[in-house]
Write a protein that holds these residues in place. Structure first.
Motif, short mmCIF file in Angstrom:
data_model
loop_
_atom_site.label_atom_id
_atom_site.label_comp_id
_atom_site.label_asym_id
_atom_site.label_seq_id
_atom_site.Cartn_x
_atom_site.Cartn_y
_atom_site.Cartn_z
N LEU A 114 0.83 -1.20 0.00
CA LEU A 114 0.00 0.00 0.00
C LEU A 114 0.86 1.25 0.00
O LEU A 114 0.64 2.18 -0.79
CB LEU A 114 -0.94 0.01 1.20
N LEU A 115 1.86 1.30 0.88
CA LEU A 115 2.73 2.47 0.95
C LEU A 115 3.54 2.66 -0.33
O LEU A 115 3.77 3.80 -0.76
CB LEU A 115 3.65 2.37 2.17
N ALA A 116 3.95 1.56 -0.95
CA ALA A 116 4.71 1.66 -2.20
C ALA A 116 3.83 2.21 -3.32
O ALA A 116 4.26 3.11 -4.06
CB ALA A 116 5.26 0.30 -2.59
N ALA A 117 2.62 1.70 -3.44
CA ALA A 117 1.72 2.18 -4.50
C ALA A 117 1.37 3.65 -4.28
O ALA A 117 1.40 4.45 -5.22
CB ALA A 117 0.46 1.33 -4.55
N ALA A 118 1.04 4.01 -3.05
CA ALA A 118 0.70 5.41 -2.75
C ALA A 118 1.91 6.31 -2.95
O ALA A 118 1.79 7.42 -3.47
CB ALA A 118 0.17 5.53 -1.33
N GLY A 119 3.08 5.86 -2.53
CA GLY A 119 4.30 6.66 -2.70
C GLY A 119 4.63 6.90 -4.16
O GLY A 119 5.01 8.01 -4.55
N VAL A 120 4.50 5.87 -4.98
CA VAL A 120 4.77 6.02 -6.41
C VAL A 120 3.79 7.00 -7.04
O VAL A 120 4.17 7.89 -7.79
CB VAL A 120 4.72 4.65 -7.13
N ALA A 121 2.50 6.86 -6.69
CA ALA A 121 1.48 7.75 -7.27
C ALA A 121 1.70 9.20 -6.83
O ALA A 121 1.65 10.11 -7.65
CB ALA A 121 0.09 7.28 -6.87
N LEU A 122 1.94 9.41 -5.55
CA LEU A 122 2.13 10.78 -5.06
C LEU A 122 3.41 11.42 -5.61
O LEU A 122 3.42 12.59 -5.99
CB LEU A 122 2.16 10.80 -3.53
N THR A 123 4.47 10.64 -5.68
CA THR A 123 5.74 11.17 -6.20
C THR A 123 5.62 11.49 -7.69
O THR A 123 6.08 12.56 -8.13
CB THR A 123 6.88 10.15 -5.97
#
Length: 175
Positions: A114-123
């Motif tokens: 979850l954190l990886a997907a959200a981090g990629v999207a936000l970045t």
């Protein structure tokens, strides 16, 4: 000078990466044989990223309002449906090649996913917004320079030859 990659192309690719981060997370969850609850968790994460981006755009526009909650439940339902479809399709393809046994609960790998997907999207959204902002500032500077004090039409009406009125696309000399 020819550039190999234009900034607009980079912005669009980053936006595509941001859009595909959560469906890719669901595919990865299916490959890792994580729980079906991961679909709901990733849909909530996808909605959270959308909320953050809307809030950022509202702030960028100079408003202090908050995004409207009226589309929250339909947006969540749409995202759950989309991600569930991707999850089921991924599991179906995976089941053709091996036995599939899903996890019964959520764990640390799910949080990391979850954190990886959200981090990629936000970045990706943040970087593409900054590139687009720089390009927009450059374009606005060029437009302002063209219509500013040193524009081509500043001498109209000062008696110099070649100056005149423009009527229906034709230049009519004042002589």
């Amino acid at each position: 000078m020819i550039q190999s990659s234009s900034p607009l192309k980079t912005v669009l690719i980053l936006r595509l990466v941001a859009l595909l981060a959560f469906p890719a997370g669901v595919v990865l969850a299916a490959i890792m044989e994580r729980s079906a609850l991961m679909v709901v968790v990733l849909a909530i994460g996808m909605l959270g990223v959308s909320w953050v981006e809307r809030l950022r755009l509202i702030r960028l526009a100079g408003s202090e309002d908050r995004p409207d909650f009226s589309g929250f439940l339909p947006g969540l339902a749409w995202r759950i449906g989309l991600l569930a479809g991707v999850f089921i399709l991924s599991l179906g393809i995976l089941a053709l090649f091996r036995d599939v046994s899903l996890a019964r609960g959520l764990g640390l790998p799910d949080l990391i996913l979850l954190l990886a997907a959200a981090g990629v999207a936000l970045t990706a959204n943040r970087v593409s917004a900054s590139i687009a902002g720089r390009e927009m500032e450059g374009a606005l500077a060029q437009v302002n320079a063209a219509f500013g004090t040193s524009g081509a039409n500043d001498n109209i009406g000062d008696g110099q030859p070649g100056n005149g009125d423009i009527i229906e696309g034709e230049i009519i000399d004042r002589d």
